[in-house]
Enzyme design. Structure first.
Site, PDB file in Angstrom:
ATOM      1  N   THR A   1       0.775   2.661  13.103  1.00  0.00           N
ATOM      2  CA  THR A   1       1.214   1.925  14.289  1.00  0.00           C
ATOM      3  C   THR A   1       2.697   1.595  14.148  1.00  0.00           C
ATOM      4  OG1 THR A   1       0.652  -0.267  13.391  1.00  0.00           O
ATOM      5  CG2 THR A   1      -1.093   0.917  14.564  1.00  0.00           C
TER       6      THR A   1
ATOM      7  N   ASP B   1       5.492   5.563   7.092  1.00  0.00           N
ATOM      8  CA  ASP B   1       4.834   5.448   5.795  1.00  0.00           C
ATOM      9  C   ASP B   1       4.804   6.800   5.082  1.00  0.00           C
ATOM     10  OD1 ASP B   1       4.477   2.797   6.307  1.00  0.00           O
ATOM     11  OD2 ASP B   1       2.345   2.928   6.739  1.00  0.00           O
TER      12      ASP B   1
ATOM     13  N   LYS C   1      -1.734   9.191   6.140  1.00  0.00           N
ATOM     14  CA  LYS C   1      -1.827   7.861   6.757  1.00  0.00           C
ATOM     15  C   LYS C   1      -3.005   7.864   7.711  1.00  0.00           C
ATOM     16  CE  LYS C   1      -0.505   3.638   7.763  1.00  0.00           C
ATOM     17  NZ  LYS C   1      -0.520   2.544   6.783  1.00  0.00           N
TER      18      LYS C   1
ATOM     19  N   LYS D   1       0.815  -1.220   0.000  1.00  0.00           N
ATOM     20  CA  LYS D   1       0.000   0.000   0.000  1.00  0.00           C
ATOM     21  C   LYS D   1       0.844   1.264   0.000  1.00  0.00           C
ATOM     22  CE  LYS D   1      -2.309  -0.511   3.762  1.00  0.00           C
ATOM     23  NZ  LYS D   1      -1.535  -1.686   4.207  1.00  0.00           N
TER      24      LYS D   1
END
Length: 210
Positions: free
Chosen positions: A41, A49, A37, A15
């Protein structure tokens, strides 16, 4: 609709890379695009990310990153959102995510919201990642790949999307995992045919590996 929710057939479908690739593609078409995002986590104070998005997009950090708008909810434990929240002793406040997304929508043409894990990753005991897109009326892009078994995971995901009445904007086929040319070609063909029949307005995009 300015925001598109990007989910995947499982946690490791790709992703993050596909979200950044789609952002680059939309930028090349002349759109002002930012990525976000949904819930991060396994981090503290920043989103790895989002860091990856900026590297791949070639933009470097954005002002909205420093403001916390692009990763408004971060938990330290690398687990599903509901478990990570419980370990950190915090509640998941979806209104915080909503406000951040709405502010990004005011500043950009398109907001790509990368989900957390797959569609059915739990946010609470009775609210899943897919439900955020459904309850907010967000169209979706689904990330898939050619790993053995991915056809099964893809069709189950597409059925869940259809059952909740979510608009499927695109299927992003991540070619990074195409280690078996025979399986990859069959998977690409099957998913393309399935989408043409069941989701005729959906684009199937081949995402090249880097």
């Amino acid at each position: 609709m300015k925001s598109i929710f990007i989910s995947g057939i499982d946690t490791d479908a790709g992703k993050t890379y596909c979200t950044a690739w789609l952002a680059m593609r939309l930028q090349q078409q002349g759109h002002r695009v930012v990525t976000m995002k949904f819930i991060q986590t396994g981090n503290v104070g920043h989103s790895e990310d989002i860091d990856a998005h900026r590297r791949i997009m070639g933009t470097g950090p954005l002002p909205e990153d420093a403001e916390g708008l692009t990763a408004p909810v971060i938990f330290s434990y690398p687990a599903s959102a509901q478990l990570a929240a419980r370990i950190d002793g915090r509640e998941i406040d979806l209104s915080v995510i909503d406000r951040a997304r709405e502010e990004l929508e005011r500043r950009y043409d398109i907001v790509l919201v990368e989900g957390a894990g797959g569609l059915m990753v739990p946010i609470t005991d009775d609210f899943f990642s897919i439900d955020y897109a459904a309850t907010r009326g967000l169209p979706m892009a689904l990330v898939t790949n050619g790993v053995l078994g991915s056809i099964n995971h893809t069709i189950l995901s597409l059925e869940a999307i259809k059952a909740r009445g979510i608009e499927l904007r695109a299927v992003l086929y991540n070619q990074y995992f195409d280690s078996d040319a025979t399986i990859a070609a069959d998977t690409q063909g099957f998913i393309t045919r399935y989408c043409a029949h069941h989701f005729p307005d959906c684009e199937v995009l081949m995402v090249p590996s880097i």
